[in-house]
Design a protein around this motif. Structure first.
Motif, PDB file in Angstrom:
ATOM      1  N   LEU A  58       0.827  -1.205   0.000  1.00  0.00           N
ATOM      2  CA  LEU A  58       0.000   0.000   0.000  1.00  0.00           C
ATOM      3  C   LEU A  58       0.861   1.253   0.000  1.00  0.00           C
ATOM      4  O   LEU A  58       1.995   1.251   0.475  1.00  0.00           O
ATOM      5  N   ASP A  59       0.302   2.321  -0.542  1.00  0.00           N
ATOM      6  CA  ASP A  59       0.973   3.619  -0.513  1.00  0.00           C
ATOM      7  C   ASP A  59       0.917   4.153   0.917  1.00  0.00           C
ATOM      8  O   ASP A  59      -0.169   4.289   1.492  1.00  0.00           O
ATOM      9  N   VAL A  60       2.067   4.432   1.482  1.00  0.00           N
ATOM     10  CA  VAL A  60       2.110   4.841   2.891  1.00  0.00           C
ATOM     11  C   VAL A  60       2.231   6.351   3.051  1.00  0.00           C
ATOM     12  O   VAL A  60       2.452   6.833   4.165  1.00  0.00           O
ATOM     13  N   ALA A  61       2.082   7.107   1.964  1.00  0.00           N
ATOM     14  CA  ALA A  61       2.248   8.560   2.045  1.00  0.00           C
ATOM     15  C   ALA A  61       1.253   9.178   3.025  1.00  0.00           C
ATOM     16  O   ALA A  61       1.618  10.003   3.873  1.00  0.00           O
ATOM     17  N   ILE A  62      -0.014   8.773   2.912  1.00  0.00           N
ATOM     18  CA  ILE A  62      -1.041   9.317   3.810  1.00  0.00           C
ATOM     19  C   ILE A  62      -0.788   8.870   5.242  1.00  0.00           C
ATOM     20  O   ILE A  62      -0.947   9.644   6.196  1.00  0.00           O
ATOM     21  N   TRP A  63      -0.371   7.611   5.396  1.00  0.00           N
ATOM     22  CA  TRP A  63      -0.094   7.102   6.740  1.00  0.00           C
ATOM     23  C   TRP A  63       1.044   7.874   7.397  1.00  0.00           C
ATOM     24  O   TRP A  63       0.965   8.229   8.572  1.00  0.00           O
ATOM     25  N   PHE A  64       2.108   8.150   6.659  1.00  0.00           N
ATOM     26  CA  PHE A  64       3.232   8.883   7.228  1.00  0.00           C
ATOM     27  C   PHE A  64       2.808  10.281   7.674  1.00  0.00           C
ATOM     28  O   PHE A  64       3.263  10.777   8.701  1.00  0.00           O
ATOM     29  N   ARG A  65       1.931  10.914   6.896  1.00  0.00           N
ATOM     30  CA  ARG A  65       1.450  12.240   7.280  1.00  0.00           C
ATOM     31  C   ARG A  65       0.618  12.152   8.555  1.00  0.00           C
ATOM     32  O   ARG A  65       0.761  12.966   9.470  1.00  0.00           O
ATOM     33  N   LEU A  66      -0.267  11.159   8.610  1.00  0.00           N
ATOM     34  CA  LEU A  66      -1.086  10.962   9.812  1.00  0.00           C
ATOM     35  C   LEU A  66      -0.218  10.591  11.003  1.00  0.00           C
ATOM     36  O   LEU A  66      -0.430  11.082  12.121  1.00  0.00           O
ATOM     37  N   CYS A  67       0.776   9.755  10.762  1.00  0.00           N
ATOM     38  CA  CYS A  67       1.670   9.333  11.838  1.00  0.00           C
ATOM     39  C   CYS A  67       2.442  10.524  12.393  1.00  0.00           C
ATOM     40  O   CYS A  67       2.669  10.626  13.603  1.00  0.00           O
ATOM     41  N   GLY A  68       2.841  11.441  11.514  1.00  0.00           N
ATOM     42  CA  GLY A  68       3.529  12.646  11.971  1.00  0.00           C
ATOM     43  C   GLY A  68       2.662  13.478  12.894  1.00  0.00           C
ATOM     44  O   GLY A  68       3.138  14.024  13.899  1.00  0.00           O
ATOM     45  N   LEU A  69       1.370  13.566  12.561  1.00  0.00           N
ATOM     46  CA  LEU A  69       0.429  14.292  13.415  1.00  0.00           C
ATOM     47  C   LEU A  69       0.272  13.604  14.762  1.00  0.00           C
ATOM     48  O   LEU A  69       0.315  14.255  15.821  1.00  0.00           O
ATOM     49  N   LEU A  70       0.094  12.294  14.739  1.00  0.00           N
ATOM     50  CA  LEU A  70      -0.087  11.544  15.983  1.00  0.00           C
ATOM     51  C   LEU A  70       1.174  11.573  16.843  1.00  0.00           C
ATOM     52  O   LEU A  70       1.090  11.628  18.077  1.00  0.00           O
ATOM     53  N   GLU A  71       2.331  11.543  16.209  1.00  0.00           N
ATOM     54  CA  GLU A  71       3.586  11.658  16.956  1.00  0.00           C
ATOM     55  C   GLU A  71       3.648  12.989  17.693  1.00  0.00           C
ATOM     56  O   GLU A  71       4.024  13.047  18.871  1.00  0.00           O
ATOM     57  N   PHE A  72       3.299  14.045  16.987  1.00  0.00           N
ATOM     58  CA  PHE A  72       3.336  15.370  17.610  1.00  0.00           C
ATOM     59  C   PHE A  72       2.393  15.423  18.811  1.00  0.00           C
ATOM     60  O   PHE A  72       2.764  15.924  19.880  1.00  0.00           O
ATOM     61  N   LEU A  73       1.184  14.910  18.645  1.00  0.00           N
ATOM     62  CA  LEU A  73       0.205  14.943  19.731  1.00  0.00           C
ATOM     63  C   LEU A  73       0.656  14.091  20.915  1.00  0.00           C
ATOM     64  O   LEU A  73       0.483  14.485  22.076  1.00  0.00           O
TER      65      LEU A  73
END
Length: 212
Positions: A58-73
Motif C-alpha cells: 500500500l501507498d504509505v504517504a497518507i499514513w506517514f502524514r497521519l503518523c507525523g500528526l499523531l507523533e506530535f500529539l
C-alpha cells in the motif's frame, strides 16, 4: 542486508510497549506512563509499515502524514505531563503552528512533494522536542543531589532518546527531497541512516523501561 535491517527496526518497534507491560506498568511513575501513547503509536506504526507497506504494497504517504500528526500529539501530551505549567504556553504555541501547517498542506500541499512537506512539519516537531527536553535537562542538572544515576530515570531516557532520534533525522528530512530528485538511485542508502537512528532510538526506549 538493508531489508533485514528494516525488518529488525520494525520488530524492535513492538518491544517497548510489550516490555512496558511485562515489567508491570504500575511500577512506573505517572510521568513515565504518559509516554505510553507514543509507545503504542510506535508499535502500531511498525505493524502498519510491515503489513501495509511491505506485505500489501500500500501507498504509505497518507499514513506517514497521519503518523507525523499523531507523533506530535503524543509528544505534546508527554511533555505537558512532565513539565511544569509555565512552559505549557510555549508548547501550545508550537502546537498551533503545527496545526496551521498541517491543515494548510492538507488542502494545498502536493503529495509529489511529500518529503519536502514532512521536513517542514518535522521542523516544528523538532522545535517542540528541543524546547521541552532542554528545559527538562536544565531542571535536572539544577538539582544538587540525585537519588539515582540519571540513566536510571525512565523519563530521562525517554527524553534523551527522543532528542537523539529527532536530532539525527532533522537534517536527513531537510535533505531527503533534494537527494530523491538529484540521486534517486542512492536514496535507499541515504535513508538507511534513518533506519539506524530508529534502531538506536527504540533501543534507548527499551533500556529506559528496563531501568525503570
Amino acid at each position: 542486508m538493508y531489508e533485514l535491517t528494516i525488518y529488525f527496526a520494525l520488530l524492535l518497534g513492538l518491544v517497548p510497549v510489550a516490555f512496558f507491560y511485562v515489567r508491570g506498568g504500575n511500577i512506573f511513575s505517572s510521568q513515565a506512563q504518559s509516554f505510553l501513547p507514543f509507545l503504542y503509536l510506535t508499535a502500531i506504526a511498525s505493524l502498519y509499515e510491515f503489513f501495509g507497506s511491505i506485505v500489501a504494497g500500500l501507498d504509505v504517504a497518507i499514513w506517514f502524514r497521519l503518523c507525523g500528526l499523531l507523533e506530535f500529539l503524543a509528544l505534546l501530551y508527554f511533555f505537558c505531563s512532565v513539565l511544569p505549567a509555565k512552559i505549557h504556553r510555549l508548547l501550545y504555541g508550537l502546537a498551533i503552528i503545527f496545526a496551521v501547517e498541517f491543515v494548510f498542506f492538507l488542502f494545498y500541499g502536493d503529495m509529489n512533494e511529500e518529503l519536502f512537506i514532512d521536513s517542514i512539519l518535522n521542523c516544528t516537531t523538532y522545535s517542540l522536542i528541543v524546547a521541552s527536553v532542554m528545559y527538562y535537562f536544565v531542571k535536572c542538572f539544577d538539582m544538587l543531589h540525585f537519588e539515582r544515576a540519571l540513566l536510571d530515570w525512565t523519563v530521562f531516557c525517554f527524553m534523551e532518546g527522543t532528542l537523539f532520534y529527532y536530532s539525527s533525522i532533522f537534517f536527513l528530512f531537510l535533505m531527503a527531497h533534494s537527494v530523491l530528485i538529484s540521486s534517486p538511485g542512492n536514496f535507499a542508502d541515504y535513508w538507511a541512516l534513518n533506519v539506524i537512528a530508529i534502531i538506536v532510538f527504540r533501543t534507548i526506549l527499551i533500556f529506559g523501561i528496563w531501568k525503570g
